[in-house]
Design an enzyme around this catalytic site. Sequence first.
Site, PDB file in Angstrom:
ATOM      1  N   HIS A 168       0.846  -1.197   0.000  1.00 29.91           N
ATOM      2  CA  HIS A 168       0.000   0.000   0.000  1.00 29.91           C
ATOM      3  C   HIS A 168       0.882   1.248   0.000  1.00 29.91           C
ATOM      4  CE1 HIS A 168      -4.107   1.760   1.046  1.00 29.91           C
ATOM      5  NE2 HIS A 168      -3.292   2.805   1.007  1.00 29.91           N
ATOM      6  N   GLU A 208     -10.561   3.225   7.233  1.00 34.15           N
ATOM      7  CA  GLU A 208      -9.552   4.252   7.556  1.00 34.15           C
ATOM      8  C   GLU A 208     -10.261   5.401   8.266  1.00 34.15           C
ATOM      9  OE1 GLU A 208      -6.136   7.010   5.363  1.00 34.15           O
ATOM     10  OE2 GLU A 208      -7.753   6.144   4.171  1.00 34.15           O
TER      11      GLU A 208
END
Length: 371
Positions: free
Chosen positions: A32, A224
């Site tokens: 990521h 998130e």
Amino acid sequence: MAGPRVELSYVPLVPAPLNIGNVVRAPKVLLHDHLDGGLRPQTVLELAEEHGYRELPASDADSLGAWFRQAADSGSLVQYLETFAHTVGVMQHPDAIHRVARECALDLAADGVVYAEVRFAPELSTAGGLAIDEVVEAMVDGFAVGSREATEAGTPIRVGALLCAMRQADRWDEVAGLVVRHRGRGVVGFDLAGPEIGFPPDRILSAIGVLDGARAHRTIHAGEAAGIDSIRAALDGAHAERLGHGVRIADEVPVDGPLGPLAQRVLDEQVVLEIAPSSNVQTGAYPSLAEHPVDRLHRLGFAVTLNTDNRLMSGVSVSSEVTDVATTFGWSWDDVRTVTERALAAAFIDGDERARLLDEVVRPGYTALQG
């Protein structure tokens, strides 16, 4: 008569200290990392000058790098994302995209990364009229050139591209089609990025259908800024194989007590969490690294991996992120090796390449460090 007695001394093998210098030596896998979040500050300045971008907030590399880190350290994901206006602003031409991708591969290789999946939303580089396929071609060629140069210099790396669709836009089907068309030519999968709240991943069902029909890989930003409902939508609506961040699964992981139902499912199914601790602190998900749940999730057996998210904005490298987590939570080389092997197992590459990296690169590298 027996000869003289010989005393044999045994010197045990001692693991290398788990510090930044040795972590750089460790073979690492990165899942990521955003291309537009990892530019070199000097490159931003030079591309701005070359292509007439006049909006930069600083005129030298040190000041510009500091500005990015300070602006991103706001405690707000929305404000954090606004810093990308400048990096994307200088990535509107094929040569600029190619340069950024090449330097990304070189920088990651120098940091000991042996395999990386780097993501970018190609639609963001079409504001000046550049065709979206040209964006992809410039990016994957830049990765290939940088990887080849790094390998020839003795720091081998392979970089695959993840193509992001922006949640707040309407080009999801187009990006899904790009993934399918360019698969096997440097593109390894699809991602959904951008503001999480108000843009759930299960609203792009037509794009998911394109990916499903082609059996294309996908990872979805979820968990998130938003919590459990976002993660559930990513899994059930978007058929996510991995969760970009996914750290808010900790909302169902109490310090004492049973796991919530979705957390139990994520644990049981070993859904990979692409966790980026420094970024999570910057965007306000958690107040500090010490209070971040990365260690708790790892100890409970969740499929935790460690990632940078945006190296420029967060002022991190893969090695610094690993070192900071290990130092904060008392991790050993076994822990670092575990998250590395987990990341490799979840990579969107073919089984032969995965096995080669594991047997010839990752395991020997950690064996040497562990003594």
